[in-house]
Design an enzyme around this catalytic site. Structure first.
Site, PDB file in Angstrom:
ATOM      1  N   HIS A  50      -1.939  -4.108  -1.916  1.00  7.66           N
ATOM      2  CA  HIS A  50      -1.513  -4.798  -3.308  1.00  7.66           C
ATOM      3  C   HIS A  50      -0.428  -5.399  -2.902  1.00  7.66           C
ATOM      4  O   HIS A  50      -0.574  -6.115  -1.569  1.00  7.66           O
ATOM      5  CB  HIS A  50      -0.489  -2.884  -2.641  1.00  7.66           C
ATOM      6  CG  HIS A  50       0.418  -2.649  -1.730  1.00  7.66           C
ATOM      7  ND1 HIS A  50       1.439  -3.400  -1.490  1.00  7.66           N
ATOM      8  CD2 HIS A  50      -0.071  -1.757  -0.437  1.00  7.66           C
ATOM      9  CE1 HIS A  50       1.776  -2.913  -0.038  1.00  7.66           C
ATOM     10  NE2 HIS A  50       0.786  -1.411  -0.154  1.00  7.66           N
ATOM     11  N   CYS A  53      -1.655   0.121   4.298  1.00 13.04           N
ATOM     12  CA  CYS A  53      -2.685  -0.733   3.558  1.00 13.04           C
ATOM     13  C   CYS A  53      -2.360  -2.276   3.929  1.00 13.04           C
ATOM     14  O   CYS A  53      -2.067  -2.982   4.553  1.00 13.04           O
ATOM     15  CB  CYS A  53      -2.065  -0.190   2.716  1.00 13.04           C
ATOM     16  SG  CYS A  53      -2.197   0.761   1.367  1.00 13.04           S
TER      17      CYS A  53
END
Length: 536
Positions: A397, A417
């Protein structure tokens, strides 16, 4: 009497054959050898030319990080071998080396528990038959090794390492080196970094640490994913002073990592090397683009696994995992206004929104609630998230802290992440050719604040990997910091694998073929519209 003598000779020949078989079977690849010669009714298979190619290939196994003596190189070169034993030793060595080159020595799941890629299954006996029929023994062995350009770079580096090891002197212990430092250690540093800047080799001995050397130090630090200060501190010195043995071991275990990979990683695929903070996009076997990345901090290490990217979301909500939301809830407990200021909503266990001012914390617990963050400039996921559903809730992301890509070279800062630089360029490539999603249309959507899910017509394979030796400029290899300490585990497993009898290795590969094929790949959790909590 003559009949008795003939019988004695026959039994003697059969006994010698049995003894020869006993010498070879049980050593390296007994199952394969038995099957190969059963199909040939024990007819010899090797001519002089093929045998010579095999001996040369076994002798060069060290270029793949594998010791030639593991495959009986010295014994293969013994001129006193009988033709019968010589033939079987050759078959045995080929099958053993072929198995190691293709499958590796270490089960990836023993050191990377979340590993999901499946190795390609290969009929090694068929490969041997073809190699002997075409006279291309060495080429057939080379074809069984990984064909990725990164693997070839590691092999070249291994050869160069052998040539350079004699001439490189370590810096040794001492004070940090920086501008104006002088002495023998500065001369050694300049010699060490001449591969980055060849002009350094022309500088006379005794010259102090100058600006040119500082630039070379910074480049070395950037390549090694250390902070590019330009000064040689303890961490930089350790990286510079890796012994030839350590570098050879690093190359060997990273070649082993490539052996875990199938040949086909997907027509369109994304490869993230966590240790290099680097994301690459690939299409039809060609590198398309490179993006800088951030990875999980050491306490929230990004796992190595693969999954399929099936959709992305522009202007995403952040559905905060319970473990990460506790701190936010404590801030809201202290000051309910923090929720609206930071863009959070408080939800109860049934998923209903709760006014933070109405919560009676004397009767309620932090665990009674969770939080989600609305789309916006401060959202922890930035303006786009790339979804490849997996049980880790690990995704790629954007980030609101985009300046950090330029401020630091060591980016183990996330909760697991992968944060990516230039996310809209990545989204444009992912949605390439998809009607309604040109770059202009992406910019229009992200200028607003409405969460927009886009299913990907041509899904992209995503591979989260961990390599501590990676291709660099001028064909050289960059040795990276072992961010999560995974090299230690793999090196121990690899060295242990070298001690496992090859016959046992062959039995394990044969016996676990179905298990490897049946191992599930990380799949989609939940249905289309369901939103999972994710780290950031």
């Amino acid at each position: 009497m003559r009949r008795f003598s003939a019988m004695c000779v026959l039994f003697l020949v059969l006994g010698l054959a049995a003894e020869a078989r006993a010498q070879i079977r049980g050593e390296l690849a007994p199952v394969g050898v038995a099957e190969f010669y059963a199909q040939r009714r024990d007819a010899p298979a090797w001519n002089a030319e093929s045998y010579a190619e095999l001996v040369a290939a076994v002798g060069d196994a060290w270029m793949h990080g594998l010791p030639p003596e593991r495959y009986g190189h010295e014994r293969l070169s013994d001129p006193s071998l009988t033709p019968f034993l010589r033939d079987r030793l050759a078959t045995d060595a080929y099958l053993a080396l072929a198995g190691d080159l293709h499958y590796g020595l270490v089960d990836p799941r023993s050191v990377e528990p979340e590993w999901t890629l499946r190795q390609d299954r290969v009929d090694l006996i068929d490969r041997l038959r073809t190699a002997l029929a075409t006279g291309e023994v060495r080429a057939s062995l080379e074809a069984l090794a990984p064909q990725f350009p990164e693997y070839a770079a590691l092999r070249r580096e291994r050869v160069l390492l052998g040539l350079e090891a004699r001439d490189r002197l370590p810096l040794g212990e001492g004070e940090d080196l920086a501008l104006s430092s002088a002495g023998d250690r500065v001369d050694r540093l300049r010699a060490r970094l001449s591969e980055i800047d060849p002009a350094l080799s022309l500088v006379p001995a005794g010259r102090p640490f100058d600006a040119a050397l500082e630039r070379a130090v910074r480049q070395f630090q950037r390549d090694a994913r250390l902070e590019p200060t330009g000064a040689v501190d303890a961490l930089t010195r350790r990286a510079l002073d890796r012994s030839p043995e350590d570098r050879a071991a690093i190359l060997a275990i990273n070649m082993e990592r490539w052996r875990w990979m199938p040949a086909d990683l997907g027509r369109r695929n994304i490869r993230v090397n966590v240790a290099d903070y680097r994301l690459e996009t690939w299409e039809d076997g060609e590198l398309v683009a490179i993006h800088e990345a951030m990875a999980g901090r050491t306490s929230a290490a990004t796992p190595a696994f693969s999954a399929t990217m099936s959709y992305l979301v522009f202007n995403p909500w952040w559905e905060t995992p319970i473990s990460l939301g506790r701190g936010t809830l404590r801030s809201i407990q202290r000051n309910p206004n923090y929720a609206s200021w930071a863009g959070y909503q408080v939800l109860d266990r049934s998923g209903y929104r709760v006014d933070p001012h109405s919560i009676d914390w004397s009767t309620r617990e932090i665990s009674d609630f969770r939080v989600r963050q609305r789309p916006g400039a401060g959202n922890a996921l930035g303006e786009v998230k790339f979804m490849f559903p997996n049980r880790h809730n690990i995704y790629i992301h954007d980030t609101p802290d985009r300046d950090n890509f330029d401020l630091t070279n060591r980016r183990a800062v996330s909760s697991g992440c992968v944060r990516v630089q230039n996310p809209f360029e990545l989204a444009e490539w992912v949605l390439e050719g998809q009607e309604g999603w040109t770059r202009e249309e992406i910019d229009t959507v992200t200028a607003g604040s409405r969460a927009t899910r886009v299913n990907i017509d041509d899904p992209v394979e995503v591979h989260i990997l961990y390599f501590t030796a990676a291709s660099g400029a001028y064909g050289r290899v960059r040795y990276l910091d072992d961010l999560y300490g995974r090299d230690r585990r793999l090196r121990a497993a690899f060295e242990q694998g070298l001690t496992v009898p090859l016959a046992q290795m062959e039995a394990r590969r044969t016996g676990t073929a179905a298990t490897l094929e049946d191992r599930p790949v990380a799949g989609h959790h939940g249905q289309g519209g369901r939103t999972a909590a994710m780290r950031h």
